[in-house]
Design an enzyme around this catalytic site. Structure first.
Site, short mmCIF file in Angstrom:
data_model
loop_
_atom_site.label_atom_id
_atom_site.label_comp_id
_atom_site.label_asym_id
_atom_site.label_seq_id
_atom_site.Cartn_x
_atom_site.Cartn_y
_atom_site.Cartn_z
N GLU A 83 51.43 -4.22 27.88
CA GLU A 83 50.05 -3.79 28.18
C GLU A 83 48.74 -4.42 27.88
O GLU A 83 48.36 -3.13 27.01
CB GLU A 83 50.47 -2.37 27.77
C1 ACM Z 1 56.38 -1.37 25.91
O1 ACM Z 1 57.14 -0.82 26.50
N1 ACM Z 1 55.54 -1.48 26.45
C2 ACM Z 1 56.85 -2.55 25.20
#
Ligand code: ACM
Length: 548
Positions: free
Chosen positions: A354
């Protein structure tokens, strides 16, 4: 090539997201019951109505079970015999005695060799059992556990524990009898990496809370504890060369509570305790995104030289280290060096998920440099699967956290890396994320990957889960527990139980044992054990819970 960051959406405020959108041998498990009733009918050793638990009715299911003969009865005369000079074997004997004494009320002296009692044999020549396997033989004279390694002996002890009545887990004296069904179990894990992750960043958990979770993981033969030590909301590990990370960056948490951090001594104690339960700790520092706590602690880490405020919300994807700045790499080197020095285990996790506020080129530049730092300090790198959008170094491990809505291009990128040698840890968000709600009525947890019922978390096969990834690329499985909504052990347990044992079973038991209808009965039999251990589990209606 896929833009590495920006692909997954996690833990974003849910409304936004929604708005846009046997042998045991199976024979074993069933066949065991019948074979056992033969043993149970032996009135010499089995009082009416108290027949021993069928051999093999454990979680995880053992690889091979051969019920035979009459049960063993643990009595006031039972000794725990450590048939090895190894101090570790002795320690496992003491650990077993510590488990069994309070409830049985028996002295259970830990002594040396002998023909009777509970015998723990470390036999380096017994190669059949691998690095973590064991054999358990039970007859009226003794229960003998044999393993090539102490880890194998320890896992065998967990099986023995589960073969005894659930009330053996109570801390006060209980009524016997204490019987172990007769026969043989030969057991060995399917996967070498069997992990649970605890997010200590969104909410901080004390050393005692982490130890409690470690004990629960050990009961189900997990061998890895992944600690998510840093995120936007909190930096949780003392780093001497950058002290404000912990003292300032660790001072709050989601919702604005006081947060906290582990001193190096705290952290060493967690590692030591985990190791005494045969779990390796994998520390994660999430980079280059999920770094608001670090950026808030040191203005120079920011591209504009201005430290943002501490963050106590639950959005993701808004923070990034400054990839062009030299100081960033001094920081990464210092953090990884100090963390590697605290880590006896093989792996160090550098996150990589992310990174929505890092450009793709910057992401690739950064992840490639960070991987080299991990290698320089002698550790093997693990990253969330977005790492496959950079250039995974030889030996790197990618942790897949996609779910059914993860795009084909992203899956293919991970599968292609796996085909080229990158090993995979599988933790699909809509299967093994323990923080996903069970259903619409679950009070805690999130649901961006959907609801994850007990059956859904168990009913998948790691070997064929990711199309195009060779079965041999799968190093193992993990059950992550993110803590945006979780503040204490009760809440951890409410989400982890009863799903954690299912993921543990996927990691341990051979595919041939995989069968929901048989599993749910074995899981239901764990209910009274959870209760005896004080685990406030979710009584999922799809599981036939045994009477307490
Ligand atoms: C995650 O759940 N962003 C690894």
């Amino acid at each position: 090539m896929l833009a590495a960051p920006g692909v997954g959406i996690r833990r974003v405020a849910l409304p936004r997201l929604l708005g846009s959108l046997l042998l045991v041998t199976a024979a074993g498990v069933s066949g065991v019951g019948a074979a056992q009733s033969g043993a149970a009918a032996d009135s010499r050793s089995t009082p009416t109505g108290t027949s021993p638990r069928p051999l093999g009715r454990t979680v995880p299911a053992p690889a091979r079970v051969k019920p035979a003969g009459s049960p063993y009865s643990l009595t006031a005369k039972t000794a725990i015999r450590v048939e090895s000079d190894s101090a570790e074997a002795r320690r496992i004997g003491d650990y077993l005695a510590g488990l069994l004494r309070p409830s049985t009320g028996h002295p259970l002296p830990v002594t040396g060799r002998g023909a009777d009692g509970i015998r723990l044999r470390l036999d380096p020549q017994d190669g059949g059992a691998g690095d973590e396997g064991y054999t358990l033989r039970s007859d009226p004279e003794s229960v003998t556990l044999t393993a090539r390694t102490p880890a194998g002996l320890f896992h065998g002890v967990q099986t023995l524990r589960q073969l005894l009545p659930a009330r053996v887990e109570e801390k006060s004296r209980q009524k016997g009898p204490w019987q172990v069904a007769g026969g043989t179990i030969e057991d060995v894990p399917r996967y070498a990496y069997r992990s649970a992750m605890l997010d200590v960043s969104r909410h901080f958990f004390s050393v005692a809370e982490v130890k409690r979770y470690i004990d629960q993981l050990a009961l189900y033969k997990l061998n890895t504890l992944h600690l998510h030590l840093s995120d936007d909301q909190g930096w949780r590990i003392a780093i001497d060369s950058w002290p404000r990370l912990a003292t300032y960056g660790g001072r709050t948490e989601v919702g604005g509570g006081t947060g906290g951090h582990y001193t190096k001594d705290d952290y060493k104690e967690i590692v030591r305790y985990a190791s005494s339960r045969y779990l390796e700790v994998v520390p994660e520092i999430d980079l280059p995104g999920h770094t608001n706590a670090a950026l808030a602690s040191y203005a120079e880490l920011n591209c504009d030289g201005v430290a943002p405020p501490l963050y106590t919300g639950t959005d993701v994807g808004f923070s990034s280290l400054c990839v062009p700045k030299a100081v960033t790499y001094g920081f990464v080197d210092d953090v990884i060096r100090e963390l590697a020095a605290l880590t006896p285990g093989k792996y160090l996790h550098i996150g990589g998920d992310e990174a929505h506020s890092t450009s793709h080129d910057d992401y690739v530049t950064f992840m490639n440099k960070a991987q080299a730092v991990v290698g320089r300090y002698g550790k093997t790198v693990i990253g969330w699967h977005q790492l496959t959008g950079a250039t995974p170094v030889a030996g790197a491990v990618a942790q897949y956290w996609g779910y059914d809505r993860t795009g084909a291009a992203e899956r293919e990128q991970v599968a292609a890396a796996a085909a080229k040698g990158t090993k995979l840890v599988l933790s699909p968000a809509d299967r093994s994320y323990l923080d996903m709600k069970y259903d619409k009525d679950t009070e805690l947890g999130l649901s961006w990957a959907g609801y994850v019922s007990v059956r859904r978390s168990y009913d998948w096969d790691p070997a064929v889960y990711l199309d195009g990834a060779p079965a041999g690329s799968v190093l193992g499985v993990e059950a992550p527990l993110w803590s945006e909504t979780l503040t204490n052990s009760d809440e951890i347990e409410r989400m982890a139980f009863p799903r954690l044992p299912g993921v543990a079973e996927l990691g341990w038991s051979p595919a041939s044992t995989h069968d929901w209808d048989a599993y749910k009965v074995r899981l239901g039999a764990q209910g009274p054990r959870f209760s005896a251990l004080g685990i406030d589990y979710y009584r999922a209606p799809e599981v036939p819970w045994a009477a307490e």
